[in-house]
Design an enzyme around this catalytic site. Structure first.
Site, PDB file in Angstrom:
ATOM      1  N   SER A 181       0.851  -1.199   0.000  1.00 41.32           N
ATOM      2  CA  SER A 181       0.000   0.000   0.000  1.00 41.32           C
ATOM      3  C   SER A 181       0.878   1.237   0.000  1.00 41.32           C
ATOM      4  CB  SER A 181      -0.883   0.006   1.256  1.00 41.32           C
ATOM      5  OG  SER A 181      -1.509   1.257   1.440  1.00 41.32           O
ATOM      6  N   TYR A 209      -1.686  -0.064  10.270  1.00 44.69           N
ATOM      7  CA  TYR A 209      -1.816  -0.489   8.873  1.00 44.69           C
ATOM      8  C   TYR A 209      -0.588  -0.051   8.083  1.00 44.69           C
ATOM      9  CZ  TYR A 209      -3.955  -1.298   4.294  1.00 44.69           C
ATOM     10  OH  TYR A 209      -4.225  -1.754   3.017  1.00 44.69           O
TER      11      TYR A 209
END
Length: 258
Positions: A148, A161
């Site tokens: 990501s 995250y």
């Protein structure tokens, strides 16, 4: 031109989180290039629907499905046992399964942030290690990790995250260097906002969507198929000299200047 450089005929691919969103798009893309695709996900109904949809689109293809939670150690081993039972090892592993819970850093319960690491990072590390003997049976095989942009810069996903994805990118580099001698290439992709069920809630807020688009030079949200195309390229024989790389699929987000 050698057309086989752009084909995956005879190759077997395992895609985690393959029942929806980016994972299902990756499975479709690999199937379209001729690979046999094995998909794993927790939701049995969604998994079966994805398998049926893929075979309806490409009836000549071969798609197998298994219900499994990659965040569970015992189930990770069961998934690889299932893959090994298919015979002939494994050519491609796509570590796509992931999850998140967004909170201010000080408000996470310990079990919450540990669970984010378990599904985003530890599952990919363990599946890669378990798959190593199967991948090493072939002269050329590959792993692609779905990371990501949050692992490369701050975005509003919550710290755990971003931390887990940054570690996944570093794992990609380490395994690429370590396993090159075994004929295993290891790469990653780093998407920005992509139109999936998981992002639909945040993007439904028009003010937030405007902020996202203002930070994205291409001025739009990405599609799962655009991430899948980058993943597929990294799996192809045409990418045989690419390893340890992380390709941002982000509409220019990471390169934005002012």
């Amino acid at each position: 031109m050698d057309s086989q450089r752009w084909r995956l005929d005879g190759q077997r691919a395992l895609v985690t989180g393959g029942s929806a969103g980016i994972g299902r798009a990756i499975a479709r893309e690999l199937l379209g290039f001729g690979a046999e695709v094995l998909i794993v996900a927790r939701d049995g109904d969604a998994l079966e629907a994805a398998r049926d949809e893929l075979l309806e689109e490409m009836p000549e293809g071969r798609v197998l499905a298994m219900i499994g939670d990659v965040a569970d150690e015992e189930q990770r081993r069961e998934i690889l046992d299932w893959v090994e039972d298919q015979g002939d090892g494994l050519n491609i592993l796509v570590n796509n399964a992931g999850g998140n819970l967004t909170r201010p850093a000080a408000e996470y319960a310990e079990e919450e942030w540990r669970e984010i690491f378990e599904i985003n990072l530890f599952s990919a590390f363990e599946l890669s290690r378990y798959a190593h003997p199967l991948l090493a049976r072939h002269a050329a095989s590959c792993i692609v990790n779905v990371g990501s942009v949050s692992g490369l810069t701050h975005v509003r996903t919550g710290a755990p995250y971003g931390m887990s994805k940054a570690a996944l990118h570093q794992m990609t580099r380490n395994l690429a260097a370590e396993w090159a001698e075994d004929g295993i290439r290891v790469n990653a992709v780093a998407p920005w906002y992509v139109r999936t069920r998981r992002t639909s809630g945040a993007l439904a807020d028009p003010d937030y969507l405007d902020e996202v688009l203002l930070r994205t030079p291409m001025g739009r949200i990405g599609e799962p198929e655009e991430v899948a195309a980058a993943v597929a390229f990294l799996c192809l024989p045409a990418a045989s000299y690419v390893t340890g790389e992380c390709i941002a699929v982000d509409g220019g987000f990471l390169r934005y200047g002012f």
